[in-house]
Design a protein around this motif. Structure first.
Motif, PDB file in Angstrom:
ATOM      1  N   SER A   1       0.809  -1.212   0.000  1.00  0.00           N
ATOM      2  CA  SER A   1       0.000   0.000   0.000  1.00  0.00           C
ATOM      3  C   SER A   1       0.846   1.268   0.000  1.00  0.00           C
ATOM      4  O   SER A   1       0.355   2.338  -0.349  1.00  0.00           O
ATOM      5  CB  SER A   1      -0.888   0.017   1.237  1.00  0.00           C
ATOM      6  N   GLY A   2       2.099   1.159   0.424  1.00  0.00           N
ATOM      7  CA  GLY A   2       2.916   2.361   0.535  1.00  0.00           C
ATOM      8  C   GLY A   2       2.487   3.250   1.689  1.00  0.00           C
ATOM      9  O   GLY A   2       2.815   4.426   1.714  1.00  0.00           O
ATOM     10  N   LEU A   3       1.766   2.689   2.628  1.00  0.00           N
ATOM     11  CA  LEU A   3       1.255   3.491   3.740  1.00  0.00           C
ATOM     12  C   LEU A   3       1.866   3.040   5.062  1.00  0.00           C
ATOM     13  O   LEU A   3       2.114   1.858   5.280  1.00  0.00           O
ATOM     14  CB  LEU A   3      -0.262   3.359   3.833  1.00  0.00           C
TER      15      LEU A   3
ATOM     16  N   THR B   1       3.827   6.918   2.551  1.00  0.00           N
ATOM     17  CA  THR B   1       3.004   8.030   2.979  1.00  0.00           C
ATOM     18  C   THR B   1       2.488   7.751   4.383  1.00  0.00           C
ATOM     19  O   THR B   1       2.151   6.617   4.717  1.00  0.00           O
ATOM     20  CB  THR B   1       1.826   8.237   2.012  1.00  0.00           C
ATOM     21  N   LEU B   2       2.448   8.809   5.166  1.00  0.00           N
ATOM     22  CA  LEU B   2       2.077   8.664   6.558  1.00  0.00           C
ATOM     23  C   LEU B   2       0.584   8.886   6.736  1.00  0.00           C
ATOM     24  O   LEU B   2       0.021   9.839   6.215  1.00  0.00           O
ATOM     25  CB  LEU B   2       2.847   9.700   7.385  1.00  0.00           C
ATOM     26  N   MET B   3      -0.032   7.996   7.464  1.00  0.00           N
ATOM     27  CA  MET B   3      -1.439   8.109   7.774  1.00  0.00           C
ATOM     28  C   MET B   3      -1.514   8.312   9.285  1.00  0.00           C
ATOM     29  O   MET B   3      -1.055   7.468  10.045  1.00  0.00           O
ATOM     30  CB  MET B   3      -2.100   6.799   7.390  1.00  0.00           C
TER      31      MET B   3
ATOM     32  N   HIS C   1      -6.825   0.061   5.245  1.00  0.00           N
ATOM     33  CA  HIS C   1      -5.957   0.700   4.254  1.00  0.00           C
ATOM     34  C   HIS C   1      -4.692  -0.119   4.034  1.00  0.00           C
ATOM     35  O   HIS C   1      -3.830   0.274   3.259  1.00  0.00           O
ATOM     36  CB  HIS C   1      -5.604   2.117   4.692  1.00  0.00           C
ATOM     37  N   ARG C   2      -4.590  -1.226   4.731  1.00  0.00           N
ATOM     38  CA  ARG C   2      -3.462  -2.139   4.554  1.00  0.00           C
ATOM     39  C   ARG C   2      -2.113  -1.458   4.774  1.00  0.00           C
ATOM     40  O   ARG C   2      -1.207  -1.565   3.919  1.00  0.00           O
ATOM     41  CB  ARG C   2      -3.495  -2.773   3.160  1.00  0.00           C
TER      42      ARG C   2
END
Lengths: 363, 363
Positions: free
Chosen positions: B59-61, B100-102, B123-124
């Motif tokens: 996910s890149g998250l 990316t930061l959540m 959001h995995r």
DNA sequence: CGATGTCATGACACCGATGTCACAAGGCGA
DNA sequence: TCGCCTTGTGACATCGGTGTCATGACATCG
């Protein structure tokens, strides 16, 4: 990680039925529902937002950029806090709507903004909030593929929807209430004149005096801070301003400062001159930066900058823009905060009697 | 929003070729590449992370939870700042890796954590960082479907990888250097004894004395703060402690405070007692909370709590966990910050001569 | 009693990328 | 000249959900 197909197989139903249980659309028999829910629990199933977003074109994400608006990277470490409260407010407002916040802090490097925007765009954020570090005009880069944008704590000249602190009203309230408590000579040591906040608050200050029938005395209003922060120079400026204002023939009984940090400096300076606080002179700040205002001795009277409330408002504004497609550029939304009375301002019990101009400490 | 199919059609190639141009895998002829890039630019194409994530399972998250660890919602508004710096550090570290930061700030409400975890899970996110508001033990809820976890500014008893400030080393450095500048009688007004930071810093304080051959005098070490913040009570506690320590037969020339806020309070209290700072007594803080330390008059000597660096370390740690699958629980990573010397501590020029124990101000 | 409507469910296509495999064209060594 | 490798490209399936439509079982009504 389990998928909707795994759940469907385990429950002996079709994936679509599982979907119906998840989303509550379409009717599902009670026994089927139970089977599906049992299977979901057993498998620890969590639906994938990616798959969902792909089909529905709704990512459930809101982008947020802070620190980008500062043209001066130098002061990034000194500000920061207000942005945090705004962010908390935004979060509070969007969470009940099942949106998730995606945050980027640029650390003041404007050149990184396009990259961040692209990343947000790849994640298909449904809206974007810019958070400025203080009330000011900002210049947003063009936003390729990013729909709705709201500015918090700032504004631009393209009519982008924005939320701003009501600086005039805040200073007006502070001064009005101080007058009600008996103060007549009120000094105002302002932040840099170049700031929007200074202009607006000075208007509020003047209006409060006018409403009380007190003449505006320009020797009581002194710019005592500068845009580029440099602790040493700032202290010097303030020292000079205090020198000047205390040297007046009829010196003030209350000093309003441009913000709580200036007030904190003033504490040190006034005491170094041998004055008692608030016995000899009262002080008020602006911001309600609680770490300062509550910790100072004596605690500081100040006006709250309603950061959290601004965050909430900004988020709600964005949500309404996202929902109702064709929205016209709205007027800036002004948010005001209360005056926080603490011991640093002392009431002058009977201002009409001929007591000394120095306030008396009330226990 | 344009898709890869739109680009492919516009460029007269297959979607797969567009994909190859995007990702640089597989060979693409120069002329084809140009056509594709032109088409992408013309259409303003931005690839969809959702679709990408679905196929690749990446996910890149990265998820981040702050404010969750505070059991007391009351002090949320007072802390906050450190977490912000940690978050900035984390951001700096993960951005170059295209993550990316959540972020979710719970506002201190622990009960919301499971909900947040679920959202992150949907959001995995590839990993999760918990940020505690100060150095302490935390208890993380079970993390369904969330893989790698790192704690910043805290630790737990399950050996979850974590990053902590090196409190002992910080206080040791401060006291050692103060001794080198001639101070012999050094008071230490600590934060609540229940805090890990207090225990560790007291060890550092004692070790610095021991290394200099100075006997540890327990009457110089006083707990002068409490866990539950209440501005009024805190001030009272500090007032009493200062009373006690200044009443000693051989009073200290330097007071080390548990943090910069305590130091700020001490400024007010000491001055209310008629003392000059730093002429009559030196003060040091802890945190390098710059808004305070640089703004106070005189500026405050303090030890930097390296929040940003901790954020960077935490992020790197998480990234290494994500990359290398089978990682064993590592030791806590300790991060230390420098001592920031400012004017609030005055050197005692010749400690061996029989000058007054009061320091002299150096210009 | 047949027409109609509602409930409960499933089959199937689709969202937008990428991995796999196939295949044509051209270069090169045997 | 033929077989083989490399280069450049496309067809197709797939990831995990949801929208659309179809279908069968009942209930209701004229």
């Amino acid at each position: 990680m389990a998928t909707i197909y795994d759940v469907a197989r385990s429950a002996g139903v079709s994936p679509k039925t599982v979907s119906r249980v998840l989303n509550g659309d379409g009717p599902v028999g009670q026994r089927t529902r139970d089977k599906v829910e049992t299977a979901m629990a057993k498998l620890g199933y969590v639906p994938s937002n990616a798959a969902r977003a792909m089909r529905s074109n709704r990512s459930g994400l809101v982008g947020l950029i802070t620190g980008a608006i500062s043209s001066t990277p130098s002061n990034v470490e000194l500000s920061g806090l207000p942005e945090l409260f705004i962010v908390q407010g935004i979060q509070r407002a969007i969470e009940p709507l099942n949106m998730t916040l995606m945050i980027s802090d640029t650390g003041g490097r404007l050149d990184r903004v396009p990259q961040l925007m692209r990343t947000f765009s790849e994640h298909r954020v449904e809206g974007l909030i810019y958070v400025a570090d203080y009330h000011k005009k900002v210049d947003l880069p063009d936003t390729p593929g990013i729909g709705k944008v709201v500015i918090a704590n700032g504004y631009d000249d393209r009519g982008t929807p924005c939320v701003l602190p009501h600086d005039e009203k805040g200073q007006y309230a502070l001064v009005s209430e101080a007058i009600a408590k008996g103060h007549r000579r009120i000094g105002y040591l302002t932040l840099a004149n170049a700031l929007d906040a200074t202009r607006l608050r000075t208007v509020g200050y003047a209006r409060a005096l006018a409403d009380a029938g007190i003449a505006y005395d320009s020797s009581l209003v002194i710019e005592a801070d500068m845009a580029e922060p440099d602790p040493e120079v700032e202290t010097q400026l303030l020292w000079d301003a205090i020198d000047r204002i205390l040297g007046l023939e009829d010196p003030p009984t209350l000093l309003c400062m441009g913000n709580d940090r200036m007030a904190m400096r003033a504490y040190g300076i006034l005491r170094s001159r041998g004055l008692n606080l608030p016995g000899d002179i009262s002080i008020a700040g602006y911001d309600n930066y609680r770490t300062l205002a509550e910790t100072l001795y004596p605690p500081l009277t100040t006006v709250e900058l309603p950061y959290a409330a601004m965050g909430v408002r900004a988020a709600r504004l964005l949500m309404s823009l996202i929902r109702e497609e064709g929205q016209k550029p709205s007027e800036p939304q002004l948010v005001s905060g209360p005056v926080c009375w603490r011991d640093s301002v002392t009431p002058l019990v009977d201002p009409k009697s001929n007591v000394t101009p120095l306030g008396r400490k009330t226990t």
